[in-house]
Design a protein around this motif. Structure first.
Motif, PDB file in Angstrom:
ATOM      1  N   SER A   1     -27.236 -49.181   8.716  1.00 33.61           N
ATOM      2  CA  SER A   1     -27.452 -48.011   9.583  1.00 33.61           C
ATOM      3  C   SER A   1     -26.444 -46.905   9.278  1.00 33.61           C
ATOM      4  CB  SER A   1     -27.356 -48.407  11.061  1.00 33.61           C
ATOM      5  OG  SER A   1     -28.333 -49.364  11.388  1.00 33.61           O
ATOM      6  N   PHE A   2     -26.418 -46.481   8.037  1.00 31.05           N
ATOM      7  CA  PHE A   2     -25.487 -45.441   7.616  1.00 31.05           C
ATOM      8  C   PHE A   2     -25.671 -44.188   8.468  1.00 31.05           C
ATOM      9  CE2 PHE A   2     -23.998 -48.160   4.720  1.00 31.05           C
ATOM     10  CZ  PHE A   2     -23.722 -47.752   3.436  1.00 31.05           C
ATOM     11  N   ASN A   3     -24.603 -43.503   8.720  1.00 30.47           N
ATOM     12  CA  ASN A   3     -24.566 -42.316   9.555  1.00 30.47           C
ATOM     13  C   ASN A   3     -25.634 -41.312   9.139  1.00 30.47           C
ATOM     14  OD1 ASN A   3     -23.929 -40.056  11.022  1.00 30.47           O
ATOM     15  ND2 ASN A   3     -21.791 -39.956  10.350  1.00 30.47           N
ATOM     16  N   GLU A   4     -26.572 -41.040  10.022  1.00 31.96           N
ATOM     17  CA  GLU A   4     -27.664 -40.133   9.686  1.00 31.96           C
ATOM     18  C   GLU A   4     -27.199 -38.685   9.566  1.00 31.96           C
ATOM     19  OE1 GLU A   4     -30.683 -40.802   8.732  1.00 31.96           O
ATOM     20  OE2 GLU A   4     -30.339 -42.944   8.927  1.00 31.96           O
ATOM     21  N   GLU A   5     -26.008 -38.394  10.087  1.00 24.41           N
ATOM     22  CA  GLU A   5     -25.485 -37.045   9.921  1.00 24.41           C
ATOM     23  C   GLU A   5     -24.928 -36.834   8.508  1.00 24.41           C
ATOM     24  OE1 GLU A   5     -25.804 -34.594  11.975  1.00 24.41           O
ATOM     25  OE2 GLU A   5     -26.794 -35.851  13.469  1.00 24.41           O
ATOM     26  N   HIS A   6     -24.674 -37.928   7.821  1.00 29.31           N
ATOM     27  CA  HIS A   6     -24.162 -37.846   6.449  1.00 29.31           C
ATOM     28  C   HIS A   6     -24.830 -38.950   5.633  1.00 29.31           C
ATOM     29  CE1 HIS A   6     -21.481 -36.933   3.186  1.00 29.31           C
ATOM     30  NE2 HIS A   6     -21.088 -38.190   3.104  1.00 29.31           N
ATOM     31  N   PRO A   7     -26.157 -38.847   5.453  1.00 26.77           N
ATOM     32  CA  PRO A   7     -26.888 -39.930   4.777  1.00 26.77           C
ATOM     33  C   PRO A   7     -26.595 -39.978   3.292  1.00 26.77           C
ATOM     34  CG  PRO A   7     -28.343 -38.082   5.214  1.00 26.77           C
ATOM     35  CD  PRO A   7     -27.031 -37.741   5.848  1.00 26.77           C
ATOM     36  N   ASN A   8     -26.893 -41.108   2.722  1.00 24.41           N
ATOM     37  CA  ASN A   8     -26.716 -41.324   1.294  1.00 24.41           C
ATOM     38  C   ASN A   8     -27.950 -40.784   0.566  1.00 24.41           C
ATOM     39  OD1 ASN A   8     -27.236 -43.085  -1.186  1.00 24.41           O
ATOM     40  ND2 ASN A   8     -25.091 -43.524  -0.717  1.00 24.41           N
ATOM     41  N   ILE A   9     -27.754 -39.913  -0.419  1.00 24.28           N
ATOM     42  CA  ILE A   9     -28.894 -39.297  -1.106  1.00 24.28           C
ATOM     43  C   ILE A   9     -29.732 -40.337  -1.822  1.00 24.28           C
ATOM     44  CG2 ILE A   9     -29.532 -37.767  -3.015  1.00 24.28           C
ATOM     45  CD1 ILE A   9     -27.512 -35.800  -2.094  1.00 24.28           C
ATOM     46  N   ARG A  10     -29.076 -41.348  -2.375  1.00 21.84           N
ATOM     47  CA  ARG A  10     -29.832 -42.410  -3.038  1.00 21.84           C
ATOM     48  C   ARG A  10     -30.806 -43.063  -2.058  1.00 21.84           C
ATOM     49  NH1 ARG A  10     -27.744 -48.365  -4.008  1.00 21.84           N
ATOM     50  NH2 ARG A  10     -29.662 -49.257  -4.842  1.00 21.84           N
ATOM     51  N   LEU A  11     -30.347 -43.299  -0.839  1.00 25.28           N
ATOM     52  CA  LEU A  11     -31.203 -43.888   0.191  1.00 25.28           C
ATOM     53  C   LEU A  11     -32.362 -42.957   0.525  1.00 25.28           C
ATOM     54  CD1 LEU A  11     -31.906 -45.919   2.426  1.00 25.28           C
ATOM     55  CD2 LEU A  11     -30.170 -44.824   3.861  1.00 25.28           C
ATOM     56  N   LEU A  12     -32.096 -41.663   0.653  1.00 24.89           N
ATOM     57  CA  LEU A  12     -33.151 -40.702   0.988  1.00 24.89           C
ATOM     58  C   LEU A  12     -34.189 -40.591  -0.137  1.00 24.89           C
ATOM     59  CD1 LEU A  12     -30.992 -37.870   2.598  1.00 24.89           C
ATOM     60  CD2 LEU A  12     -32.398 -39.567   3.773  1.00 24.89           C
TER      61      LEU A  12
ATOM     62  N   GLU B   1     -23.158 -31.096   0.735  1.00 26.18           N
ATOM     63  CA  GLU B   1     -22.217 -31.576  -0.266  1.00 26.18           C
ATOM     64  C   GLU B   1     -21.662 -30.409  -1.083  1.00 26.18           C
ATOM     65  OE1 GLU B   1     -21.169 -34.360  -0.030  1.00 26.18           O
ATOM     66  OE2 GLU B   1     -22.692 -35.793   0.554  1.00 26.18           O
ATOM     67  N   VAL B   2     -22.504 -29.439  -1.399  1.00 19.23           N
ATOM     68  CA  VAL B   2     -22.070 -28.291  -2.192  1.00 19.23           C
ATOM     69  C   VAL B   2     -21.062 -27.451  -1.408  1.00 19.23           C
ATOM     70  CG1 VAL B   2     -22.819 -26.089  -3.178  1.00 19.23           C
ATOM     71  CG2 VAL B   2     -24.130 -28.171  -3.630  1.00 19.23           C
ATOM     72  N   ILE B   3     -21.333 -27.204  -0.129  1.00 17.43           N
ATOM     73  CA  ILE B   3     -20.434 -26.382   0.688  1.00 17.43           C
ATOM     74  C   ILE B   3     -19.173 -27.166   1.031  1.00 17.43           C
ATOM     75  CG2 ILE B   3     -20.182 -25.186   2.891  1.00 17.43           C
ATOM     76  CD1 ILE B   3     -23.187 -24.567   2.734  1.00 17.43           C
TER      77      ILE B   3
ATOM     78  N   ILE C   1     -20.212 -27.437   9.052  1.00 23.60           N
ATOM     79  CA  ILE C   1     -21.676 -27.391   8.955  1.00 23.60           C
ATOM     80  C   ILE C   1     -22.314 -28.768   9.060  1.00 23.60           C
ATOM     81  CG2 ILE C   1     -21.656 -25.312   7.533  1.00 23.60           C
ATOM     82  CD1 ILE C   1     -22.273 -27.262   5.147  1.00 23.60           C
ATOM     83  N   GLN C   2     -21.517 -29.817   9.193  1.00 17.02           N
ATOM     84  CA  GLN C   2     -22.056 -31.168   9.112  1.00 17.02           C
ATOM     85  C   GLN C   2     -23.096 -31.470  10.190  1.00 17.02           C
ATOM     86  OE1 GLN C   2     -21.619 -33.086   6.442  1.00 17.02           O
ATOM     87  NE2 GLN C   2     -20.431 -31.344   5.688  1.00 17.02           N
ATOM     88  N   ASN C   3     -22.980 -30.848  11.342  1.00 17.20           N
ATOM     89  CA  ASN C   3     -23.929 -31.096  12.430  1.00 17.20           C
ATOM     90  C   ASN C   3     -25.003 -30.019  12.522  1.00 17.20           C
ATOM     91  OD1 ASN C   3     -22.609 -33.474  13.291  1.00 17.20           O
ATOM     92  ND2 ASN C   3     -21.120 -32.274  14.439  1.00 17.20           N
TER      93      ASN C   3
ATOM     94  N   PHE D   1     -27.291 -22.737   7.955  1.00 17.12           N
ATOM     95  CA  PHE D   1     -26.257 -22.367   6.983  1.00 17.12           C
ATOM     96  C   PHE D   1     -26.848 -22.089   5.602  1.00 17.12           C
ATOM     97  CE2 PHE D   1     -26.609 -27.000   6.824  1.00 17.12           C
ATOM     98  CZ  PHE D   1     -26.609 -27.278   5.473  1.00 17.12           C
ATOM     99  N   PHE D   2     -28.150 -21.788   5.548  1.00 16.36           N
ATOM    100  CA  PHE D   2     -28.771 -21.625   4.232  1.00 16.36           C
ATOM    101  C   PHE D   2     -28.219 -20.430   3.470  1.00 16.36           C
ATOM    102  CE2 PHE D   2     -31.911 -20.568   1.030  1.00 16.36           C
ATOM    103  CZ  PHE D   2     -32.176 -21.821   0.501  1.00 16.36           C
TER     104      PHE D   2
END
Length: 277
Positions: free
Chosen positions: A151-162, A192-194, A199-201, A207-208
């Motif tokens: 249950s990795f933090n959905e506010e900072h998910p793993n891109i591989r998982l997505l 990740e770029v910024i 901006i995490q939440n 923030f585009f």
């Protein structure tokens, strides 16, 4: 001791979309900086920084920087300035696979501690860890099912998982969820770029404009990403309930899946290229 980067080709493929954040790289760099500053004499400090820089250069197939003192054993001020700046880039300029190679070398040399790096990777929500057995360091890549269970933090998910979720949705012909996963990948990539906590939440729409300024992707691709984000918010069953039928076709979902994976790779490559230049 030796370090085995990958036990199998499958592990390397599994980590194809693993993206470590700049925050993570900064944390590791600060830890290595403490190691470089341990010696009492400045000559030893610059020598340690030179070691890290040249390990990074070797992985990137760059020239080795030969550190040479004057006849008295001292170094010019320009040497210290050059090493200070290049040391700070030695980790940040690596992609995930290259970082694994660097960290493996540092583990073998006793510069990094196994518990430290694995704790940092766990905090990062990374989908791999370093292991040690039979006097050999290597890595263990977590199966997607195990990552889901954590249950990795959905506010900072793993891109591989997505990415895996997106591909599974495509196979199930759940095209609305392909769109939802794609938008989530783009949002995570932009954060990740910024690389700032502020901006995490936030959602991508919030923030585009800032992402557009800091991204290295062409404007037309960024317009496409924004279009996908907006479509995710309006497409039936794409992350929200609806009585209407989804409009996204199988052809659109296939294109979206492939484009999303390509853009992740391109953005990551461009960001690292600028950092290393």
């Amino acid at each position: 001791m030796k370090f085995t980067i990958y036990s199998t080709k499958e592990q390397k493929k599994d980590l194809e979309y693993e993206v470590l954040s700049q925050e993570f790289y900064g944390f590791v760099t600060r830890h290595l900086m403490q190691w470089t500053e341990e010696p009492e004499y400045t000559e030893s400090i610059i020598s340690r920084k030179n070691t890290i820089i040249n390990l990074s250069n070797t992985i990137l197939s760059k020239s080795i920087y030969v550190l040479e003192s004057d006849d008295s054993g001292y170094y010019q001020d320009a040497e210290y300035a050059w090493h200070d700046s290049n040391f700070l880039l030695s980790v940040r300029r690596l992609n995930t696979l290259q970082f694994i190679e660097l960290a493996g070398e540092l583990l073998v040399k006793g510069i990094l501690d196994l518990s430290f790096i694995n704790d940092a990777l766990k905090e990062e929500n990374a989908s791999f860890k370093f292991v040690y057995a039979d006097r050999t360091y290597g890595i263990e890549v977590f199966p997607i099912g195990d990552i889901e269970k954590e249950s990795f933090n959905e506010e900072h998910p793993n891109i591989r998982l997505l990415v895996e979720r997106m591909e599974n949705s495509l196979q199930r012909e759940d095209y609305s969820n392909v769109l939802h996963s794609s938008a989530s990948i783009f949002e995570t990539m932009a954060k990740e770029v910024i690389g700032t906590d502020g901006i995490q939440n936030q959602t991508l729409g919030g923030f585009f404009d800032r992402y557009r300024n800091e991204s290295l992707l062409p404007g037309s691709i960024l317009d496409y990403i924004l279009e996908i984000y907006r479509k995710r918010n309006s497409e039936p069953l794409s992350g929200h309930g609806s009585l209407e039928a989804p409009s996204i076709s199988s052809e659109e979902a296939i294109v979206l899946s492939q484009m999303t994976k390509a853009f992740v790779k391109i953005e990551s490559h461009l960001q690292r290229q600028v950092t290393s230049s």
